[in-house]
Every structure is written in C-alpha cells, then in structure tokens.
Design an enzyme around this catalytic site. Structure first.
Site, mmCIF file in Angstrom:
data_model
loop_
_atom_site.group_PDB
_atom_site.id
_atom_site.type_symbol
_atom_site.label_atom_id
_atom_site.label_comp_id
_atom_site.label_asym_id
_atom_site.label_seq_id
_atom_site.Cartn_x
_atom_site.Cartn_y
_atom_site.Cartn_z
ATOM 1 N N ASN A 9 -7.981 -2.244 4.724
ATOM 2 C CA ASN A 9 -6.804 -1.381 4.876
ATOM 3 C C ASN A 9 -7.236 -0.211 5.748
ATOM 4 O O ASN A 9 -7.899 0.710 5.278
ATOM 5 C CB ASN A 9 -6.333 -0.898 3.494
ATOM 6 N N TRP A 10 -6.850 -0.291 7.026
ATOM 7 C CA TRP A 10 -7.325 0.722 7.974
ATOM 8 C C TRP A 10 -6.595 2.058 7.830
ATOM 9 O O TRP A 10 -7.009 3.044 8.433
ATOM 10 C CB TRP A 10 -7.175 0.202 9.407
ATOM 11 N N LYS A 11 -5.510 2.070 7.108
ATOM 12 C CA LYS A 11 -4.711 3.289 6.931
ATOM 13 C C LYS A 11 -4.361 3.887 8.310
ATOM 14 O O LYS A 11 -4.243 3.144 9.280
ATOM 15 C CB LYS A 11 -5.443 4.285 6.034
ATOM 16 N N HIS A 94 1.129 0.378 -2.204
ATOM 17 C CA HIS A 94 -0.151 1.113 -2.208
ATOM 18 C C HIS A 94 0.058 2.477 -2.872
ATOM 19 O O HIS A 94 1.111 3.101 -2.697
ATOM 20 C CB HIS A 94 -0.666 1.276 -0.775
ATOM 21 N N GLU A 96 -0.945 5.314 -2.168
ATOM 22 C CA GLU A 96 -0.630 6.422 -1.244
ATOM 23 C C GLU A 96 0.847 6.414 -0.879
ATOM 24 O O GLU A 96 1.458 7.461 -0.665
ATOM 25 C CB GLU A 96 -1.542 6.335 -0.002
ATOM 26 N N GLU A 166 -5.886 -1.548 -8.072
ATOM 27 C CA GLU A 166 -6.511 -0.385 -7.447
ATOM 28 C C GLU A 166 -6.344 0.824 -8.354
ATOM 29 O O GLU A 166 -5.304 1.501 -8.308
ATOM 30 C CB GLU A 166 -5.854 -0.095 -6.099
ATOM 31 N N GLY A 172 -10.659 6.123 -2.390
ATOM 32 C CA GLY A 172 -11.090 7.163 -1.449
ATOM 33 C C GLY A 172 -11.860 8.296 -2.111
ATOM 34 O O GLY A 172 -12.087 9.335 -1.506
ATOM 35 N N SER A 211 -12.971 2.413 -3.535
ATOM 36 C CA SER A 211 -14.348 2.764 -3.169
ATOM 37 C C SER A 211 -15.311 1.586 -3.249
ATOM 38 O O SER A 211 -16.478 1.749 -3.617
ATOM 39 C CB SER A 211 -14.848 3.946 -4.013
ATOM 40 N N GLY A 232 -10.706 0.138 1.768
ATOM 41 C CA GLY A 232 -10.230 1.217 2.631
ATOM 42 C C GLY A 232 -11.337 1.700 3.543
ATOM 43 O O GLY A 232 -11.627 1.106 4.576
ATOM 44 N N GLY A 233 -11.980 2.796 3.144
ATOM 45 C CA GLY A 233 -12.978 3.460 3.986
ATOM 46 C C GLY A 233 -14.012 2.522 4.599
ATOM 47 O O GLY A 233 -14.305 2.607 5.795
HETATM 48 C C1 PEP Z 1 -7.408 1.466 -0.411
HETATM 49 O O1 PEP Z 1 -6.920 2.357 0.255
HETATM 50 O O2 PEP Z 1 -6.737 0.454 -0.691
HETATM 51 C C2 PEP Z 1 -8.791 1.624 -0.850
HETATM 52 C C3 PEP Z 1 -9.272 0.792 -1.746
HETATM 53 O O3 PEP Z 1 -9.492 2.657 -0.283
HETATM 54 P P1 PEP Z 1 -11.057 2.983 -0.489
HETATM 55 O O4 PEP Z 1 -11.800 1.679 -0.377
HETATM 56 O O5 PEP Z 1 -11.378 3.917 0.614
HETATM 57 O O6 PEP Z 1 -11.193 3.576 -1.842
#
Ligand code: PEP
Length: 248
Positions: A9-11, A94, A96, A166, A172, A211, A232-233
């Site tokens: 997930n590049w956001k 999601h 966010e 999640e 994040g 994470s 994500g990251g």
């Molecule tokens: C996400 O945004 O779906 C996610 C899991 O982010 P991160 O891996 O950065 O926690």
C-alpha cells in the site's frame, strides 16, 4: 490450500518516476517461490503501471474505490475505471480512510459491492484502535465491521474478496502485533466466517497489516491463519518489500 499474498500500500507517496522505478525493482526481484504480489498505487500512476506490470507476476491495485457506480460524484473513481486501468484489487475501509475521510462500515460495504460488481477484488480492511483493544472490544469491533459488509453483500460474495486484519495501533507506528496476537484475531475472523460458510472461511485469504517488516514477516506468515500481508511503509523500498514477499 490458500495461496499467500503480499500487497504493498504505497499510500500518497512518490512521483511518477519513483513509482515506475519501484515497480520495476519489485518485478525484477519476484520469483516463482515468492508469495503472489500486488501494489496498490496512487490513482494517477495506475495507467503507467498497468503497462509496466503487463505479463509479469506483479498485480495492480487501487487504495480505494467509489461507493457509487457513476455520476455526479466529484473526485471519486469508480470500480469500472479501476478495471479499465488493470486493477485486480482495490483496498476498501483502510483505517486512514475511516479516520480521516469519514468512511463508515456502511460506505465501506458499498465500496466493497462496487468493486465486486466490476470484477475488482476488494481487500477489506478491519481492525481495532488501541483504545478498543484496551477495553477488550477487539472482537466486537471485528464483528461489527464484518457484519456490515456481509449484510450488504452476502457471505457468498466473500469468495471474491480478501480480508486484511490491520490493528489500527500497529499501522505506521512501528508497533507490530505479536505473532500470537495477530493469529488470535485471524483465527477469530476465520471462525466468524465459518459460522456462515465453512468453504468461504477455509479459502479466505486473511492478510496481516501493521508495521510488518522483513524481520518480523516470517514469524507472522508462519501462523496458521495468516495468509500474507498488507504492507505500508516497507513496501516503498523494493528490497524490503521483496524480502517480505520471500518470507512466505
Ligand atoms: C497499511 O497502511 O496498510 C500498513 C499496514 O502500513 P504500515 O505497514 O506502514 O504499518
């Protein structure tokens, strides 16, 4: 036997040039023994990425999809549009989106239905906040989030969907759920589905997100009800993402 799936997930990150370079790096490093892999990129990069992923093992996805089919909904992107630019997946719900843009269980359910109606596989994100976990509400939150979608789409629709657990407190933040914490909720989700349809439950890909990194992915993915990750990251770096894809 469920296949493993790792989704980036590049956001809202990158430029067209960096997105192309990242996708090329991922494509070059995938191997037949990797998990199935996908990247959910910003909308405007999708047409370019569609060309890049054609004929490769990397699938394309979007980070959201409209809750309506078409019409006067300024700023929205429909499921048909996503399908046209080669999206196999669309993330829905999601945290966010739920936190910053007012997505509700009902609007998430509508997005889920829209994606399915155009052959786009929804990746339904569910999970509790830290406060909810501390108040022992994790399973109640999961129940509510799943029930809203099952009520709208029907349990049979889940045959064409993916679920991502999640925990909001892990997204994040650098705080990953332990393997056992994640497994407990994944198992609960599978049991919840099994009470409605055993085959759907047995076949459902349930991804962990929060994470996840190269150094913790192996342990998480070894859990019996964890079928891969929503990343994500760590998906913004080809080497890290590939290490996670190779952790299955
Ligand atoms: C996400 O945004 O779906 C996610 C899991 O982010 P991160 O891996 O950065 O926690």
């Amino acid at each position: 036997m469920r296949r493993s799936l790792v989704v980036g997930n590049w956001k809202m990150n990158g430029t067209l040039a960096s997105a192309e370079a990242l996708a090329k790096g991922v494509i070059a490093g995938l191997s037949p023994s990797s998990a199935d892999a996908a990247i959910c990129a910003p909308y405007v990069f999708l047409p370019k990425l569609q060309d890049l992923v054609k004929g490769t093992n990397l699938a394309l996805g979007a980070q959201n999809v409209a809750d309506k089919e078409s019409g006067a909904f300024t700023g929205e992107i429909s499921a048909a549009m996503l399908s046209e630019v080669g999206c196999k997946y669309a993330i829905v719900g999601h945290s966010e989106r739920r936190t910053y843009y007012g997505d509700t269980n009902e609007s998430v359910a509508a997005r889920f239905c829209q994606a399915l109606s155009k052959g786009v596989i929804p990746i339904l994100c569910i999970g509790e906040t830290l406060e909810q976990r501390e108040q022992d509400q994790t399973f109640a939150v999961i129940d509510e989030q799943l029930a809203a979608v099952i009520n709208a789409a029907g349990i049979a629709a889940f045959a064409g969907a993916v679920i991502a657990y999640e925990p909001v407190w892990a997204i994040g933040t650098g705080k990953t759920a332990t393997d056992e914490q994640a497994q407990e909720v994944h198992h609960y989700i599978r049991q919840y589905l099994a009470a409605k349809d055993q085959t759907i439950a047995d076949n459902m890909q349930i991804l962990y997100g929060g994470s996840a990194k190269p150094d913790n992915a192996k342990g998480l993915f070894a859990m019996p009800d964890i079928d891969g990750g929503l990343i994500g990251g760590a998906s913004l770096d080809a080497d890290s993402f590939l290490k996670i894809c190779h952790s299955v």
